[in-house]
Scaffold this motif. Structure first.
Motif, PDB file in Angstrom:
ATOM      1  N   THR A   1       1.269  -1.029  -0.155  1.00 55.73           N
ATOM      2  CA  THR A   1      -0.169  -0.193   0.351  1.00 55.73           C
ATOM      3  C   THR A   1       1.119   1.205   0.295  1.00 55.73           C
ATOM      4  OG1 THR A   1      -0.389  -0.200   2.241  1.00 55.73           O
ATOM      5  CG2 THR A   1      -1.586  -1.159   1.254  1.00 55.73           C
ATOM      6  N   TYR A   2       1.768   1.102   0.033  1.00 54.11           N
ATOM      7  CA  TYR A   2       2.684   2.498  -0.110  1.00 54.11           C
ATOM      8  C   TYR A   2       3.449   2.369  -1.047  1.00 54.11           C
ATOM      9  CZ  TYR A   2       2.086   3.572   5.263  1.00 54.11           C
ATOM     10  OH  TYR A   2       2.071   3.408   6.029  1.00 54.11           O
TER      11      TYR A   2
ATOM     12  N   SER B   1       2.036   5.469  -6.795  1.00 57.39           N
ATOM     13  CA  SER B   1       0.366   5.493  -7.274  1.00 57.39           C
ATOM     14  C   SER B   1       0.150   6.749  -7.892  1.00 57.39           C
ATOM     15  CB  SER B   1      -1.256   5.231  -6.830  1.00 57.39           C
ATOM     16  OG  SER B   1      -2.268   5.764  -5.731  1.00 57.39           O
TER      17      SER B   1
ATOM     18  N   TRP C   1      -5.762   0.770  -5.702  1.00 59.04           N
ATOM     19  CA  TRP C   1      -5.681  -0.350  -5.718  1.00 59.04           C
ATOM     20  C   TRP C   1      -6.720  -1.805  -5.620  1.00 59.04           C
ATOM     21  CZ3 TRP C   1      -0.422   1.808  -5.723  1.00 59.04           C
ATOM     22  CH2 TRP C   1      -0.541   2.085  -4.658  1.00 59.04           C
TER      23      TRP C   1
ATOM     24  N   GLN D   1      -4.274   5.570  -5.653  1.00 60.42           N
ATOM     25  CA  GLN D   1      -4.233   3.891  -4.438  1.00 60.42           C
ATOM     26  C   GLN D   1      -5.134   3.443  -4.794  1.00 60.42           C
ATOM     27  OE1 GLN D   1      -2.936   5.516  -0.421  1.00 60.42           O
ATOM     28  NE2 GLN D   1      -1.250   6.078  -1.407  1.00 60.42           N
TER      29      GLN D   1
ATOM     30  N   ASP E   1       0.307   1.182 -11.313  1.00 60.07           N
ATOM     31  CA  ASP E   1       0.043   1.079  -9.727  1.00 60.07           C
ATOM     32  C   ASP E   1       0.065  -0.072  -9.939  1.00 60.07           C
ATOM     33  OD1 ASP E   1      -0.192   4.184 -10.432  1.00 60.07           O
ATOM     34  OD2 ASP E   1      -2.479   3.962  -9.935  1.00 60.07           O
TER      35      ASP E   1
ATOM     36  N   ASN F   1      -6.891  -3.374  -9.947  1.00 61.68           N
ATOM     37  CA  ASN F   1      -7.197  -1.525 -10.325  1.00 61.68           C
ATOM     38  C   ASN F   1      -8.497  -1.364 -10.197  1.00 61.68           C
ATOM     39  OD1 ASN F   1      -7.095   0.651  -9.788  1.00 61.68           O
ATOM     40  ND2 ASN F   1      -4.833   0.549 -10.074  1.00 61.68           N
TER      41      ASN F   1
ATOM     42  N   ALA G   1       2.646  -1.983  -6.739  1.00 63.68           N
ATOM     43  CA  ALA G   1       2.781  -1.649  -5.999  1.00 63.68           C
ATOM     44  C   ALA G   1       3.239  -4.139  -5.481  1.00 63.68           C
ATOM     45  CB  ALA G   1       0.768  -2.239  -5.669  1.00 63.68           C
TER      46      ALA G   1
END
Length: 113
Positions: free
Chosen positions: A35-36, A39, A46, A44, A109, A99, A113
């Motif tokens: 999650t960091y 994107s 995803w 974010q 993105d 996504n 990830a």
């Protein structure tokens, strides 16, 4: 050596797994790290789907093989008809990154990830 650079240089792709399931703590840490990732526009959008159920993993593999068998691509057809092919190499945990296709960079993105 910088620990981050050391980790990056020691990364390997694994295609042979044991049947031992990863711990919930490790899975949570992996998903949190994802999650960091960067994107597009910081949206974010995803989604992370972690699958650890053997029956679900087998069903997913069979559906993928069925799609491969119908492909026009000979390599995919071969995999689709193989008795032993497993798209996730029999790993006990599979994380699917998906996504919303609302932005043209959605697939990038997911790759980050």
């Amino acid at each position: 050596m910088n620990e981050i650079l050391k980790t990056i240089k020691s990364r390997r792709s694994v295609r042979a797994y044991t049947e031992q399931q990863i711990s919930q703590e490790d899975l949570t840490a992996i998903l949190e790290a994802a999650t960091y990732a960067p994107s597009g526009m910081g949206l974010q959008t995803w989604h992370f789907t972690a699958i650890q159920n053997d029956a679900v993993l087998e069903e997913l593999n069979e559906k993928i093989k069925g799609a491969f068998a119908k492909s026009d691509e000979p390599r995919l057809q071969e995999r689709g008809h193989s008795r032993t092919y497993c798209c996730y190499y029999h790993a006990p945990t599979l994380v699917i990154v998906s996504n919303e296709p609302t932005q043209w960079w959605a697939s990038m993105d997911c790759a980050c990830a």
